[in-house]
Design an enzyme around this catalytic site. Structure first.
Site, PDB file in Angstrom:
ATOM      1  N   ASP A  46      -3.146  12.407  -2.710  1.00  0.00           N
ATOM      2  CA  ASP A  46      -3.451  13.845  -2.771  1.00  0.00           C
ATOM      3  C   ASP A  46      -3.754  14.275  -4.213  1.00  0.00           C
ATOM      4  O   ASP A  46      -2.953  14.018  -5.119  1.00  0.00           O
ATOM      5  CB  ASP A  46      -2.269  14.640  -2.219  1.00  0.00           C
ATOM      6  CG  ASP A  46      -1.923  14.183  -0.809  1.00  0.00           C
ATOM      7  OD1 ASP A  46      -2.732  14.417   0.100  1.00  0.00           O
ATOM      8  OD2 ASP A  46      -0.867  13.558  -0.630  1.00  0.00           O
ATOM      9  N   GLU A  71       0.865  -1.191   0.000  1.00  0.00           N
ATOM     10  CA  GLU A  71       0.000   0.000   0.000  1.00  0.00           C
ATOM     11  C   GLU A  71       0.896   1.234   0.000  1.00  0.00           C
ATOM     12  O   GLU A  71       1.800   1.366   0.835  1.00  0.00           O
ATOM     13  CB  GLU A  71      -0.955   0.069   1.199  1.00  0.00           C
ATOM     14  CG  GLU A  71      -1.877   1.290   1.016  1.00  0.00           C
ATOM     15  CD  GLU A  71      -2.906   1.523   2.114  1.00  0.00           C
ATOM     16  OE1 GLU A  71      -2.895   0.837   3.136  1.00  0.00           O
ATOM     17  OE2 GLU A  71      -3.731   2.452   1.910  1.00  0.00           O
ATOM     18  N   LYS A  96      -4.631  22.325  -8.096  1.00  0.00           N
ATOM     19  CA  LYS A  96      -4.160  23.414  -8.968  1.00  0.00           C
ATOM     20  C   LYS A  96      -3.375  22.848 -10.146  1.00  0.00           C
ATOM     21  O   LYS A  96      -2.531  21.967  -9.963  1.00  0.00           O
ATOM     22  CB  LYS A  96      -3.260  24.362  -8.176  1.00  0.00           C
ATOM     23  CG  LYS A  96      -4.013  25.178  -7.154  1.00  0.00           C
ATOM     24  CD  LYS A  96      -3.108  26.172  -6.476  1.00  0.00           C
ATOM     25  CE  LYS A  96      -3.911  26.906  -5.427  1.00  0.00           C
ATOM     26  NZ  LYS A  96      -3.089  27.428  -4.337  1.00  0.00           N
ATOM     27  N   ASP A 153     -11.512  10.701  -4.550  1.00  0.00           N
ATOM     28  CA  ASP A 153     -12.784  11.420  -4.424  1.00  0.00           C
ATOM     29  C   ASP A 153     -12.805  12.605  -5.387  1.00  0.00           C
ATOM     30  O   ASP A 153     -13.815  13.303  -5.470  1.00  0.00           O
ATOM     31  CB  ASP A 153     -12.929  11.986  -3.003  1.00  0.00           C
ATOM     32  CG  ASP A 153     -11.814  12.968  -2.722  1.00  0.00           C
ATOM     33  OD1 ASP A 153     -10.649  12.528  -2.711  1.00  0.00           O
ATOM     34  OD2 ASP A 153     -12.082  14.178  -2.560  1.00  0.00           O
ATOM     35  N   GLU A 155       5.061   5.105   3.105  1.00  0.00           N
ATOM     36  CA  GLU A 155       4.412   6.380   3.416  1.00  0.00           C
ATOM     37  C   GLU A 155       5.488   7.457   3.531  1.00  0.00           C
ATOM     38  O   GLU A 155       6.523   7.242   4.156  1.00  0.00           O
ATOM     39  CB  GLU A 155       3.623   6.203   4.730  1.00  0.00           C
ATOM     40  CG  GLU A 155       3.088   7.417   5.396  1.00  0.00           C
ATOM     41  CD  GLU A 155       2.163   8.282   4.548  1.00  0.00           C
ATOM     42  OE1 GLU A 155       1.088   7.833   4.141  1.00  0.00           O
ATOM     43  OE2 GLU A 155       2.552   9.455   4.311  1.00  0.00           O
TER      44      GLU A 155
HETATM   45  C1  SAM Z   1      -4.958  12.031   1.372  1.00  0.00           C
HETATM   46  S1  SAM Z   1      -3.966  10.966   2.302  1.00  0.00           S
HETATM   47  C2  SAM Z   1      -4.805   9.394   2.196  1.00  0.00           C
HETATM   48  C3  SAM Z   1      -4.392   8.457   3.273  1.00  0.00           C
HETATM   49  C4  SAM Z   1      -5.033   7.068   3.247  1.00  0.00           C
HETATM   50  N1  SAM Z   1      -4.615   6.307   2.063  1.00  0.00           N
HETATM   51  C5  SAM Z   1      -6.533   7.152   3.305  1.00  0.00           C
HETATM   52  O1  SAM Z   1      -7.200   6.889   2.288  1.00  0.00           O
HETATM   53  O2  SAM Z   1      -7.072   7.481   4.366  1.00  0.00           O
HETATM   54  C6  SAM Z   1      -2.548  10.708   1.224  1.00  0.00           C
HETATM   55  C7  SAM Z   1      -1.397  10.037   1.934  1.00  0.00           C
HETATM   56  O3  SAM Z   1      -0.382   9.740   0.979  1.00  0.00           O
HETATM   57  C8  SAM Z   1       0.886  10.121   1.500  1.00  0.00           C
HETATM   58  N2  SAM Z   1       1.738  10.389   0.332  1.00  0.00           N
HETATM   59  C9  SAM Z   1       1.708  11.478  -0.471  1.00  0.00           C
HETATM   60  N3  SAM Z   1       2.596  11.347  -1.476  1.00  0.00           N
HETATM   61  C10 SAM Z   1       3.195  10.140  -1.313  1.00  0.00           C
HETATM   62  C11 SAM Z   1       4.198   9.429  -2.024  1.00  0.00           C
HETATM   63  N4  SAM Z   1       4.751   9.957  -3.122  1.00  0.00           N
HETATM   64  N5  SAM Z   1       4.581   8.212  -1.569  1.00  0.00           N
HETATM   65  C12 SAM Z   1       4.030   7.690  -0.438  1.00  0.00           C
HETATM   66  N6  SAM Z   1       3.073   8.334   0.300  1.00  0.00           N
HETATM   67  C13 SAM Z   1       2.655   9.525  -0.147  1.00  0.00           C
HETATM   68  C14 SAM Z   1       0.592  11.311   2.390  1.00  0.00           C
HETATM   69  O4  SAM Z   1       1.585  11.523   3.369  1.00  0.00           O
HETATM   70  C15 SAM Z   1      -0.754  10.906   3.012  1.00  0.00           C
HETATM   71  O5  SAM Z   1      -0.574  10.131   4.180  1.00  0.00           O
END
Ligand code: SAM
Length: 214
Positions: free
Chosen positions: A118, A43, A122, A154, A68
């Site tokens: 994320d 994951e 933008k 989403d 992560e």
């Molecule tokens: C919007 S959160 C969603 C977290 C979780 N998957 C959920 O659905 O509740 C996005 C997560 O991805 C992590 N993240 C962002 N860019 C990443 C990357 N390039 N590699 C690994 N994790 C990343 C962020 O730190 C954050 O914890």
């Protein structure tokens, strides 16, 4: 005053570094909890980590790896994991892109999950989005034949981008065809972000693509 982060790990520390993986390999890092050959599920961006814990609990014979980029999230998940009996989950602090490039060989992963990464709404930030053609190509290379890539978002414009890059990868086939995505997947455990977005009534998009020959 901000609460101070607790740094102690109250049990086995399941964090591994990229150097550990490169030096020892996954089989040694999961021993003696799991025997080789390993089946591995990844994951990327596990966030608060409840989804990954649930995956690991549901398949104790399968190796699970969470990558992560947030050190705080990795620490919190390591603390939570240390209080469980789970021996089939390891955590890596780093980016998904780097982990796929360095830590997994071709046809080494049974499944890859990317939940609510994320959306970077933008336009000038779109290049920061996780789901891009190079990442999808790397996942296709690392998946075993029949292995699954599952992605959720989403965000409507991001869903369009995800759909386009997944559909363009010839080594992957859409499990939900003729639908491009589903708005709900029966039996799927919700992630923390998913619960928030559902409460706000946002549209959800779930993609599942299978690795085929090629
Ligand atoms: C919007 S959160 C969603 C977290 C979780 N998957 C959920 O659905 O509740 C996005 C997560 O991805 C992590 N993240 C962002 N860019 C990443 C990357 N390039 N590699 C690994 N994790 C990343 C962020 O730190 C954050 O914890």
């Amino acid at each position: 005053m901000p609460r101070r982060l607790k740094l102690d790990i109250p049990g086995p520390d399941r964090r591994v570094t990229p150097d550990d993986v490169l030096a020892k390999g996954w089989a040694a890092l999961f021993a003696p909890d799991l025997a080789s050959p390993l089946r591995i599920v990844l994951e990327i961006g596990f966030g608060r980590g409840e989804f990954l814990l649930d995956l690991a609990r549901r398949a104790p014979e399968v190796a699970h790896v969470g990558v992560e980029v947030s050190r705080k999230r990795v620490l919190k998940q390591a603390r939570r994991l240390a209080r469980t009996e789970l021996g089939n989950l390891r955590l890596v602090h780093g980016t998904g892109e780097q982990a796929l490039a360095d830590l997994f060989g071709p046809a080494s992963l049974e499944a890859v999950w990317i939940n609510f990464s994320d959306p970077w709404p933008k336009k000038r930030h779109h290049r920061r989005r996780l789901v891009q053609a190079p990442l999808v190509a790397a996942v296709a290379d690392r998946l075993v034949r029949g292995g699954l890539l599952q992605v959720a978002t989403d965000d409507v414009p991001y869903a369009e981008q995800i759909d386009a890059v997944l559909a363009a990868e010839s080594r992957l086939e859409n499990v939900f065809a003729p639908s491009r995505w589903l708005a709900d997947v029966p039996g799927r455990m919700p992630t923390a972000y998913e619960l928030e977005w559902r409460a706000e009534g946002r549209p959800l998009h779930f993609f599942a693509y299978r690795r085929i020959a090629g």
